[in-house]
Design an enzyme around this catalytic site. Structure first.
Site, short mmCIF file in Angstrom:
data_model
loop_
_atom_site.label_atom_id
_atom_site.label_comp_id
_atom_site.label_asym_id
_atom_site.label_seq_id
_atom_site.Cartn_x
_atom_site.Cartn_y
_atom_site.Cartn_z
N ARG A 79 62.48 45.43 45.41
CA ARG A 79 63.64 45.93 46.17
C ARG A 79 63.96 47.36 45.74
O ARG A 79 64.31 48.22 46.57
CB ARG A 79 64.85 45.01 45.96
CG ARG A 79 64.70 43.63 46.58
CD ARG A 79 66.03 42.91 46.76
NE ARG A 79 66.63 42.44 45.54
CZ ARG A 79 66.41 41.25 44.99
NH1 ARG A 79 65.55 40.40 45.55
NH2 ARG A 79 67.02 40.88 43.88
N THR A 93 65.58 38.67 49.61
CA THR A 93 66.91 39.25 49.42
C THR A 93 67.50 38.72 48.13
O THR A 93 67.07 37.68 47.61
CB THR A 93 67.84 38.91 50.59
OG1 THR A 93 68.12 37.49 50.56
CG2 THR A 93 67.21 39.27 51.93
N GLU A 113 68.86 35.23 48.67
CA GLU A 113 67.80 34.21 48.69
C GLU A 113 67.41 33.85 47.26
O GLU A 113 67.28 32.67 46.91
CB GLU A 113 66.58 34.74 49.43
CG GLU A 113 66.68 34.73 50.93
CD GLU A 113 65.41 35.24 51.58
OE1 GLU A 113 64.85 34.52 52.43
OE2 GLU A 113 64.98 36.35 51.23
N GLU A 114 67.21 34.85 46.44
CA GLU A 114 66.81 34.61 45.05
C GLU A 114 67.83 33.75 44.32
O GLU A 114 67.48 32.81 43.61
CB GLU A 114 66.62 35.95 44.34
CG GLU A 114 66.03 35.84 42.95
CD GLU A 114 65.82 37.19 42.30
OE1 GLU A 114 65.37 37.22 41.13
OE2 GLU A 114 66.12 38.22 42.92
N GLY A 115 69.11 34.07 44.51
CA GLY A 115 70.16 33.31 43.82
C GLY A 115 70.30 31.90 44.33
O GLY A 115 70.37 30.94 43.54
#
Length: 492
Positions: A127, A162, A165-167
């Site tokens: 990112r 994003t 999404e990761e979290g």
């Protein structure tokens, strides 16, 4: 007809009867049964900011309430740095994946490889590279996609996740492993646990940190809201990812702030142990979008950094990396980002766990004990630390910095208190499975895979089959007996 002829006729008739019964049992009395579906496999590359790992998962073709029961059956750490480090050598990023792909092909059966969904997910490191140079980021993704595409798998793409999404996918992993989403009951079936509170998830990577939990109030900011349906149950979650607040980028921001405050190339670092020294080119320090350079960094300039071992000064300097003020009538985490009040128990993994594990702080110590341990460690000189921890020299200078950073992030940033500190559990695995977003991704991904139909098959019931065999044997004995009697009578 004499008695011999009658006996022979009787035996032949019995043979016909037994044979007919056997035929009925073996051909007519067959019931339809269902054979279990085959095992499915999936591959997920976790392309983080500092390294890449490949996870191999499997699950049964028949899913539970629309979601597969997924387990980790293999893992492989890719040699070298994260793929974002290959901005000047995109082909090298792809080549680095080959050894782990080869290992995965040894795990997944050859006949199922072409049906094995495979994804590469890149996180905060990519990112940041995309912010710096989107063209180079796309080139890196294209090269890793090219290499994965050469293998006999169902490649679903390489993309940058994003932060949300990761979290949220990390949250799924935590709760799946802790059996708060689904568990195997005494009735030998998978079911959703009743009256079970789900856990929050705290993730600390190299370039970002994530917090995700199920709040007890409506979420006011839709940008921090995510919805999942898993195992027949709906979940509405709060999640946010703070880019640049992963531990590596935070330490860069800290050193840059100290450098700019010193206004010279000689920098005193309160978080480094007394007696520790290192040299860092300014161009290397300011090569990230997270760190604002005071001017154009010169490749010839080198910072001379000296540790002073001052935990109080370290805490003061780290707090300056955050903005803890919130707007009127609004709750927030930090930097003005909305966050509802904390609720429930939390699992802290990745960087949270690794640092606290090194300091032996993962056994539910009180906040007072944690503070005392960190203060004592941070006051040790570099000579003392080298003598006490000879095997940890690579990361040894930064443990104090990261430990105080974690405390500041959890207490001042995420708003944990002395009373709620005990709700945080530091762990990296549950059983033999790693916590993190990859398993959560595969779990969520299985909801998009059609449930495999159970295969129809004609199978004899064991009891009827045994009976049929018995009748066949009796028929054969009767027939053989008739032949022997006929031969005996013919000789008379």
């Amino acid at each position: 007809m004499d008695y011999k002829g009658k006996a022979l006729t009787g035996l032949q008739a019995a043979t016909c009867v037994f044979s007919l019964i056997a035929l009925i049992l073996t051909v007519v009395n067959v019931r339809d049964v269902l054979l279990p579906p085959s095992t499915k496999y999936g591959l997920v590359f976790d392309a983080g900011s500092t390294h890449t790992a490949l996870y191999v998962y499997q699950w049964p073709g028949d899913k539970q309430n629309g979601t597969g029961i997924v387990s980790q059956v293999g893992t492989c750490t890719v040699s070298g740095p994260g793929i974002s480090s290959y901005a000047e050598d995109p082909a090298g990023a792809g080549a680095s994946l080959r050894p782990c792909l080869d290992k995965a092909m040894e795990i997944v059966p050859a006949e199922q490889q072409r049906e094995t969904p495979t994804l590469l997910g890149a996180t905060a490191g990519m990112r940041l590279l995309r912010e710096q140079n989107s063209t180079k980021a796309q080139q890196v993704l294209a090269e890793v996609a090219k290499v994965i595409g050469e293998y006999p798998v169902e490649f679903r793409g390489a993309r940058i996740l994003t932060g949300n999404e990761e979290g949220s996918l990390g949250w799924i992993t935590v709760n799946y492993l802790l059996e708060t989403l689904v568990k195997f009951s005494f009735a030998e079936k998978w079911e959703h646990p009743r009256d079970t509170e789900v856990f929050g998830a705290l993730d600390l990577g190299g370039a970002s940190t994530q917090i995700t939990f199920q709040p007890g109030v409506p979420i006011e900011d839709e940008n921090t809201s995510v919805f999942f349906r898993l195992y027949g149950t709906n979940y509405s979650l709060y999640t946010h990812s703070y880019l640049c607040y992963g531990q590596n980028q935070a330490l860069k921001m800290l050193l840059a702030a100290l450098h700019q405050a010193s206004r010279s190339l000689q920098v005193s670092h309160p978080c480094y142990p007394e007696g520790y020294q290192e040299s860092i080119p300014t161009a290397e320090l300011y090569n990230s979008p997270c760190v604002r350079a005071p001017g154009t960094p010169s490749s010839a300039e080198v910072l001379a950094v000296t540790g002073t071992g001052d935990p109080v000064g370290c805490h003061t300097a780290i707090r300056k990396l955050f903005n803890f003020s919130c707007g009127a009538n609004r709750t927030c985490g930090f930097n003005g980002i909305y966050q509802p009040p904390l609720r429930g128990q939390f699992f802290a993994f990745a960087g949270f766990y690794y640092t606290f594990s090194f300091l032996n702080l993962t056994s539910h110590q009180s906040l007072k004990e944690v503070n005392s341990t960190i203060q004592t460690f941070c006051k040790k000189s570099w000579a003392e630390l080298e003598k006490s921890f000879p095997q940890a020299k690579q990361f040894l200078p930064t443990y104090c910095s990261v430990a105080i950073y974690i405390l500041t992030l959890l207490l001042d940033g995420y708003k944990f208190t002395e009373q709620t500190w005990s709700s945080i559990h530091f762990s990296q695995q549950a059983g033999s499975t790693d916590m993190g977003w990859p398993l959560g991704f595969m779990l969520n991904f299985t909801t998009m895979i059609p449930t495999e139909a159970m295969e129809d098959a004609k199978v004899q019931q064991p009891s009827l089959w045994a009976g049929a065999v018995s009748f066949i044997v009796l028929a054969m004995v009767a027939g053989l007996g008739g032949i022997l009697l006929q031969c005996f009578w013919d000789t008379e």
